[in-house]
Scaffold this active site. Structure first.
Site, short mmCIF file in Angstrom:
data_model
loop_
_atom_site.label_atom_id
_atom_site.label_comp_id
_atom_site.label_asym_id
_atom_site.label_seq_id
_atom_site.Cartn_x
_atom_site.Cartn_y
_atom_site.Cartn_z
N HIS A 75 0.82 -1.21 0.00
CA HIS A 75 0.00 0.00 0.00
C HIS A 75 0.85 1.25 0.00
CE1 HIS A 75 -3.60 -2.44 1.57
NE2 HIS A 75 -3.53 -2.41 0.26
N CYS A 126 1.94 19.00 -21.31
CA CYS A 126 1.39 18.99 -19.95
C CYS A 126 1.41 17.60 -19.33
CB CYS A 126 -0.01 19.58 -19.92
SG CYS A 126 -1.18 18.67 -20.93
C1 PEP Z 1 -1.38 13.11 -20.58
O1 PEP Z 1 -1.94 12.15 -21.08
O2 PEP Z 1 -0.16 13.34 -20.70
C2 PEP Z 1 -2.16 14.09 -19.80
C3 PEP Z 1 -1.62 15.20 -19.38
O3 PEP Z 1 -3.41 13.73 -19.48
P1 PEP Z 1 -3.76 12.70 -18.29
O4 PEP Z 1 -2.49 12.29 -17.64
O5 PEP Z 1 -4.68 13.42 -17.38
O6 PEP Z 1 -4.41 11.59 -19.06
#
Ligand code: PEP
Ligand code: MG
Length: 847
Positions: free
Chosen positions: A485, A778
Site C-alpha cells: 500500500h 502537460c
Molecule cells: C497526458 O496524457 O499526458 C495528460 C496530461 O493527461 P492525463 O495524464 O490526465 O491523461
C-alpha cells in the site's frame, strides 16, 4: 463393579439458547435412565441470537471426552457454518464428530434417545437422520434423505439434497453450492476479500468459501478469505444455506470470476486445484545505499526498491510504528470477562467505523485500501476469536487483540508475496484497537514544521491520509514491496518512494538524505554534487519567472492542477499559470453531474488564484484510468481505446456543453486568461467540432490535446483548426508505444524518451512553429528537467508540470540557449533507445 461404557455425546447448535434448551429438555423427557453427555452451543454470550464456532468446538470437546464420538445437530443457516468451522478448532484427531443434517428437534430427540441406550456413533447419527420419517410417512411426503457428514468428509457437502417441506429444517431452502475460478493476478487479497465479505454480510446468508487446500471459512470474514491464499487459477467452492442462498452463491461466484476489476491472469484451460498464493512480481532490485541493520522482513524485497518516481533531498523524520506489547501475565477475574469482551468488540467496531468514515472522504485507491483495512477491524471471525480469549482465557482485551492479530499476521507472512505485504495493515489495525482500549495515543506520522522525508518501518493506508504532500517530500520504508500500500499510495500522492530500505528507521531524525524513487537509491548525507541532481530539493526557492532560455526564448512554465490543494502549491512554487487544469476532480466521487453553478465556483477558485495569468482548462477526461459513474460504462473490453475523453460527448453532449458554459461564465467573472481544451482528440473533425462548441458557449481561446498518434500525424490541420495545442505525453507515449501507461512492467516502453515518442512530438512542434500556434506539453515529461530542453528544442512553447518541479525545470531551461536545445532535440530523436537519447541530449547541452 465395571465402569459404564462411554456413550456418544450430543451437541445442540442453535441460534437461540431458549430454543436449544427447550429442545434438549424435550429430548431428556424421552430418556428413562442416565442421559448421554449433552452440551448446548446456542445464542451469543450476551444473550443475543447467533452462533459461535468457538463455543461449538468447546461443546464438542466436552461431550466427546468419553471417546465414543459426537453427533452435532444444528438448526439452520450460520449454525451449520459455525459447526463446520468448529471442526477446525478441535485439536484431537482421534475425536470422531458427525455433523448431521437432520431436522433439529426431531434429530435431537432421536439422537439423545439412541445415545442414552448406548448405541454407537453410526447408529446414533443414522437414527437422527431418519428422525423425520415417521412424520413424513404420516403426512404422505416423500421420505427424506439426509447426509451424514464426518469431520473429514468435506466432499459430501455438495450432495446434500433438499429436505421435504413441513418442519424447521425443511422450511429452509436447499443448500446452494458453486465453484469459481480466481482470475485476477493478485488473487483473493485484502481488497477482493473485503468486497466478498461485504457482499455476503449484506445478503445476510451463511456462506462459506473453501479451496482444496484450505477452508471452509466464513465468507463474512475478510481475514479468513485472505488466509485461503487463493491465487489465480485456484478453484474456490462456495456453499451457502438459508433463504437467498442460491442468489448469494451466484453473486459471489460471479464476483470472483469477474476478477474484481483487477488485472487478469492468463490461466491454462485447466485451473489449478489449489494454486499457490499470489506473489508480487518485483521489478529488478536497485542497488542498496543503506546498510541493512536488521534482518529483512519476509515481505520486504532484499534491496531497496524505487516504487514511486522522483528524486528529492530533505531531512528525515522517523515514524515509530508499533504499539508496545501488552503484558501477557494478567488474567481477568471471571466476573469481569463479559464486560471486557464487550469493550473489546466496541473498540474493534469503533476503529472499523473510524476508518470507514475516513475512507468516505477519499477517492481512488486510497479509498479502496482504507475500506479493505476497515474490514479487517470489523471481521466477525476476528471478533469471535479475540472475545473468546477474553472470556475463556481471561486475557485483557488489548492482549487478546495482540495475540489474535499476531496469529493472523503469521499466517499472512507464511502465505508470502502480496499477502505478506498486508501485514502492516494488520499491525495498524491492532495498534489502533489497542490505543483505543488503553487510551494511549497511537503513534502516527510525525508532526514537523518543515518539509521532511518520512521514514517508517512501513506505512498503513490510514497513515497516509493526513499526509500533506507539500510537507512530506518522499517516503522510505523498511518493509513493503512494489505492490504494498505504501507504493500504491505514494504513487497516487505523487511522492517519490523507496521500499525495502532495511535499517532506514535507525537513521537519526533530521539526517539529510537523498531519495530516488526511480532507482531505489538512498544516499545518506549527500554531497553538494548529489544534492544538485535532485529534482525536488527543498532548499530550492520558488520559481521566479519568466521562463526563458539563456538567450531569451520564452517558455511559459505552468503548473498542473488536479485537486484543490494543488492550487495553493502552484502559487507558492511560482507557477506562471496553470497549463493543465484537470477538471475531473470536480466530478469524481459523484454519482451525478455537478450543477453548472457548482462547476462555476470550482473553476473560479482556480482562476482567482492566477489573476491575469493563463489558465488552461481541460474539459472532462472521463473513461479509462478516470472512470465516472454517470458518464462512462464499466463494461468496455478495452477502456483505454474506448469511449473516453472527448468521445464521451457523443453519447452525452449536454455534459460537455454545460461544462463549456460553466468555464466561460467562470472566466467572465475572473481576470485570468482562460483557455479551454479537449482531451483525447483523434481527428481534425473532432477538433473543429469542439472549437465550434467551445466558442458557442462563450470561450475565447480554444485548443485540443494531442495524445494520440493520429492527432500528431495531422498536427498541421489541427493547428489550423484551433488556437493552441497541448501534448499529453502520458497518453501519447502510451498510444505511440502501445504500452499501458499504468503497467510497471511496460514502463520502459511507455517512456517519453523513446525516440518514436520524441519524433511524434517533433511533428507537432514543427506544425506549431510553421503556423505560429502555441504548443504546450502537460504530461509528466514536462517535469523531467533533463527532457525540458529537448522539448523546447522540438518546438514546445510552454511546459506544465507538478508544481514542485518548476524551479528545477526553470533552472535547466534558463541554462541552455535555444540552439543548444535544438541540438539536444535532434540528437535525442536520432537515438535508438531512451538511454541513448538521454545521453545524446546531455552531451549536446554540454557543448
Ligand atoms: C497526458 O496524457 O499526458 C495528460 C496530461 O493527461 P492525463 O495524464 O490526465 O491523461
Ligand atoms: Mg491524457
Amino acid at each position: 463393579m465395571s465402569a459404564a461404557a462411554p456413550r456418544v455425546g450430543i451437541v445442540a447448535v442453535s441460534h437461540s439458547r431458549p430454543l436449544a434448551e427447550a429442545a434438549v429438555a424435550l429430548a431428556l423427557e424421552m430418556v428413562a435412565g442416565d442421559p448421554p453427555p449433552i452440551a448446548i452451543a446456542a445464542g451469543t454470550a450476551d444473550g443475543g441470537t447467533g452462533t459461535d464456532a468457538v463455543r461449538v468446538s468447546e461443546a464438542i470437546v466436552e461431550v466427546g471426552a468419553g471417546g465414543a464420538g459426537v453427533v452435532v445437530l444444528m438448526d439452520l443457516g450460520s449454525a451449520v457454518m459455525s459447526a463446520e468451522m468448529a471442526l477446525e478448532f478441535v485439536a484431537d484427531p482421534e475425536l470422531r464428530v458427525r455433523l448431521v443434517s437432520a431436522p433439529f428437534v426431531e434429530g435431537l430427540l432421536a439422537a439423545v434417545v439412541r445415545a442414552a441406550g448406548g448405541a454407537d456413533l453410526d447408529a446414533v447419527a443414522a437414527e437422527a437422520l431418519g428422525a423425520l420419517r415417521p412424520k413424513s410417512e404420516q403426512l404422505g411426503d416423500a421420505a427424506p434423505v439426509s447426509v451424514d457428514r464426518a469431520v473429514d468428509d468435506a466432499g459430501d457437502r455438495a450432495d446434500a439434497p433438499p429436505a421435504p417441506a413441513g418442519d424447521l429444517a425443511s422450511a429452509a431452502p436447499p443448500p446452494a453450492i458453486a465453484e469459481a475460478v480466481v482470475r485476477n493476478v493478485a488473487g483473493l487479497h485484502a481488497r477482493p476479500a473485503a468486497e466478498i465479505a461485504g457482499l455476503v454480510a449484506q445478503r445476510g446468508v451463511a456462506l462459506t468459501l473453501a479451496t482444496d487446500a484450505k477452508g471452509p471459512v466464513d465468507a463474512t470474514s475478510p481475514i479468513g478469505i485472505a488466509i485461503l491464499g487463493a491465487g489465480p487459477g485456484t478453484v474456490v467452492r462456495i456453499a451457502a444455506s438459508g433463504a437467498g442462498a442460491a442468489a448469494a452463491v451466484e453473486e459471489v461466484r460471479a464476483l470472483i470470476e469477474s476478477g474484481f476489476g483487477e488485472e487478469l491472469a492468463e490461466l491454462d484451460a485447466a485451473p489449478a486445484a489449489a494454486a499457490a498464493p499470489a506473489a508480487a512480481a518485483a521489478p529488478a532490485p536497485a542497488p542498496a545505499a543503506v546498510a541493512a541493520s536488521a534482518p529483512p522482513h519476509p515481505a520486504a524485497p532484499s534491496h531497496p526498491l524505487g516504487v514511486s518516481s522522483g528524486r528529492v533531498v530533505g531531512p528525515v523524520a522517523v515514524m515509530v510504528h508499533a504499539a508496545d506489547e501488552p503484558d501477557p501475565a494478567p488474567r481477568l477475574p471471571a466476573d469481569e470477562r463479559d464486560g471486557a469482551a464487550t469493550r473489546l468488540r466496541e473498540a474493534m467496531l469503533a476503529v472499523a467505523g473510524e476508518m470507514h468514515e475516513t475512507a468516505q472522504t477519499l477517492s481512488g485507491q486510497r479509498r479502496d485500501v482504507l475500506i479493505a483495512t476497515a474490514a479487517i477491524a470489523a471481521d466477525p471471525a476476528l471478533h469471535r476469536e479475540a472475545e473468546s480469549r477474553v472470556r475463556d482465557e481471561g486475557l485483557t482485551p488489548e492482549r487478546a487483540v495482540w495475540v489474535e492479530l499476531g496469529r493472523t499476521a503469521a499466517q499472512y507472512r507464511e502465505l508470502g508475496g502480496r499477502m505478506a505485504e498486508r501485514v502492516t495493515d494488520l499491525v495498524d489495525v491492532r495498534d489502533r484497537i489497542i490505543a483505543r482500549l488503553t487510551g494511549v495515543e497511537r503513534p502516527g506520522v510525525p508532526e514537523r514544521d518543515h518539509p521532511f522525508i518520512l521514514v517508517a518501518d512501513d506505512l498503513a493506508p490510514v497513515d497516509t491520509v493526513g499526509l500533506d504532500p507539500e510537507r512530506c517530500l518522499a517516503i522510505v520504508t523498511e518493509q513493503g514491496g512494489p505492490t504494498s500500500h505504501t507504493a500504491i499510495l505514494a504513487r497516487e500522492l505523487g511522492l517519490p518512494a523507496i521500499v525495502g530500505a532495511a535499517g532506514a528507521t535507525a537513521l537519526a531524525d533530521g539526517t539529510i538524505v537523498l531519495v530516488d524513487g526511480d532507482t531505489g537509491e538512498l544516499i545518506v548525507q549527500p554531497d553538494e554534487g548529489a544534492r544538485a541532481t535532485a529534482t525536488g530539493v527543498i532548499t530550492l526557492p520558488p520559481f521566479e519567472g519568466p521562463g526563458e532560455t539563456a538567450d531569451g526564448h520564452r517558455v511559459v512554465l505552468g503548473a498542473n492542477v488536479g485537486a484543490p490543494r494543488d492550487i495553493r502549491r502552484a502559487v507558492e512554487r511560482g507557477a506562471e499559470g496553470v497549463g493543465l487544469f484537470r477538471t475531473e476532480f470536480c466530478f469524481l466521487d459523484r454519482t451525478r453531474e455537478p450543477s453548472v453553478d457548482d462547476q462555476i465556483s470550482a473553476y473560479r477558485e482556480v482562476f482567482a488564484a492566477f489573476p491575469g495569468a493563463r489558465v488552461v482548462v481541460r474539459t472532462l477526461d472521463a473513461g479509462s484510468d478516470k472512470p465516472l459513474p454517470f458518464l462512462t460504462s464499466d463494461d468496455e473490453p478495452n477502456p483505454a481505446l474506448g469511449v473516453r475523453g472527448y468521445r464521451t460527448s457523443r453519447r452525452d453532449p449536454e455534459v460537455l456543453d454545460a461544462q463549456l458554459r460553466a468555464i466561460a461564465r467562470a472566466a467572465d467573472a475572473e481576470s485570468a486568461d482562460a483557455w479551454v481544451m479537449a482531451p483525447m482528440i483523434a481527428t481534425v473533425a473532432e477538433a473543429t467540432e469542439f472549437a465550434a462548441r467551445a466558442r458557442a458557449a462563450g470561450n475565447r481561446t480554444v485548443g485540443v490535446m494531442i495524445e494520440t498518434p493520429a492527432a500528431a500525424l495531422v498536427a498541421d490541420e489541427l493547428c489550423a483548426a484551433v488556437d493552441f495545442v497541448s501534448i499529453g505525453t502520458n497518453d501519447l507515449s502510451q498510444y505511440t508505444m502501445a504500452a499501458d501507461r499504468m503497467s510497471g512492467e511496460l514502463a520502459h516502453l511507455a517512456d517519453p524518451w523513446q525516440p518514436a515518442v520524441l519524433r511524434a512530438i517533433r511533428l507537432i512542434g514543427e506544425a506549431g512553429t510553421r503556423s505560429g500556434t502555441p504548443v504546450g506539453v502537460c504530461g509528466e515529461a514536462a517535469a523531467d528537467p533533463a527532457l525540458a530542453p529537448v522539448l523546447v528544442g522540438l518546438g514546445v512553447t510552454s511546459l506544465s508540470m507538478a508544481a514542485r518541479a518548476i524551479t528545477a525545470v526553470g533552472a535547466i531551461v534558463s541554462s541552455a540557449t535555444l540552439a543548444q536545445c535544438r541540438a539536444a532535440a535532434e540528437a535525442a530523436c536520432a537515438a535508438t533507445d531512451p538511454a541513448a537519447a538521454r545521453a545524446a541530449a546531455r552531451e549536446a547541452l554540454a557543448t
